[in-house]
Design an enzyme around this catalytic site. Structure first.
Site, PDB file in Angstrom:
ATOM      1  N   SER A 182       0.838  -1.207   0.000  1.00  0.00           N
ATOM      2  CA  SER A 182       0.000   0.000   0.000  1.00  0.00           C
ATOM      3  C   SER A 182       0.871   1.254   0.000  1.00  0.00           C
ATOM      4  CB  SER A 182      -0.963  -0.052   1.191  1.00  0.00           C
ATOM      5  OG  SER A 182      -2.050   0.838   1.003  1.00  0.00           O
ATOM      6  N   ASP A 205      -5.678  -3.856  -2.393  1.00  0.00           N
ATOM      7  CA  ASP A 205      -4.660  -3.466  -1.411  1.00  0.00           C
ATOM      8  C   ASP A 205      -4.126  -4.683  -0.652  1.00  0.00           C
ATOM      9  OD1 ASP A 205      -3.352  -2.427   0.934  1.00  0.00           O
ATOM     10  OD2 ASP A 205      -4.461  -0.567   0.681  1.00  0.00           O
TER      11      ASP A 205
END
Length: 284
Positions: A45, A169
């Site tokens: 991320s 993610d």
């Protein structure tokens, strides 16, 4: 200052956390002061955004990242007001924001570099496959789609269709990608966890508090389990980062505090650490 000796290759592991990623700048500055440098980098991320810039130019990364983070705003990363969000949700049904803002940041800050092969250090970014539910480690090919995939917060950004996968993610299952760094050959790990390692946010009082608290708890448990397992084989230097603050991962107004506090706490921690073989030095 005493020297901190880590067996190489040294892997820097940069965890996810949205705007809390500013704290990783302070951690990197503290590591630079002690001349602790990476041989390879793995991120999830926002850690993949910071990590790519670190792998691009490790000598100047701390200074460049600090400058970049001072230009980060919520509207730049998550463009569009409430009406635009509703329009996006009605049209696409699975997210509120386009990832065009983040894509533009990467285009600008990576200085035209858009392939893993052109980075100075080996780099991996972690996403999760929405079909299999498994972590996907990307280490080659186009760089921008890989980072966008690793940063595709469910419900916030759209999924990324990349290399035959539907990706979200990586923080969902590998927010601190320890296992992936070991898979790339690291013999010691330096963990830059920006989600307030060692501490949880306050006991939830509102719905927003509850979402943040339980998401943080889930990510914390993953980090605890993986760091304890890996520390039996390699030394893991787990930096403390910034102390807990009332900051959500979508709030970019606390950059200065996060950098300064992470630098101070990490510097104090490093001043008292001596590595004596495999083990966990610090805590998730």
């Amino acid at each position: 200052m005493h020297e901190i000796e880590l067996p190489g290759p040294v892997g820097f592991v940069l965890g996810g956390g949205g705007s809390l990623g500013a704290g990783q700048v302070g951690m990197l500055r503290a590591l630079r002061d002690r001349e602790i440098r990476p041989d390879l980098v793995v991120g999830t991320s926002v850690g993949s955004v910071n990590g790519a810039l670190l792998a691009l130019n490790p000598d100047e990364a701390t200074t460049r990242l600090e400058d970049i983070w001072h230009r980060m705003t919520r509207t730049r990363v998550f463009p569009g007001g409430p009406i635009a969000q509703l329009r996006t949700l009605r049209q696409h049904r699975n997210h509120l924001f386009p990832n065009t803002g983040l894509a533009e940041i990467l285009r600008t800050e990576l200085e035209g570099v858009d392939d893993f092969a052109n980075l100075r250090l080996p780099f991996g970014t972690v996403a999760v496959d929405a079909v299999t539910g498994e972590a996907v480690l990307m280490t080659s090919g186009p760089l921008t789609p890989a980072i966008l995939a690793s940063s595709a917060i469910p419900g916030i950004y759209p999924p990324v269709y990349h290399d035959g996968h539907v990706l979200y993610d990586g923080g969902v299952i590998a927010n601190v990608p320890i296992r992936q760094a070991l898979a790339l050959g690291a013999k010691s790990l330096v963990i830059l966890d920006c989600a307030f390692p060692g501490h949880l946010p306050r006991v939830p009082e509102t719905l927003a508090d509850a979402v943040l608290f339980w998401a943080t708890l889930g990510m914390r448990n993953q980090a605890v389990l993986e760091s304890e397992r890996a520390s039996a084989e390699v030394p893991i230097l787990y930096l403390p980062g910034a102390p807990v603050q009332a900051v959500t991962p979508l709030d970019f107004t606390h950059t200065d505090d996060l950098i300064a506090h992470a630098y101070t706490s990490s510097s104090e921690f490093l001043a008292g650490v001596t590595i004596n073989g495999p083990g966990l030095y610090g805590k998730p």
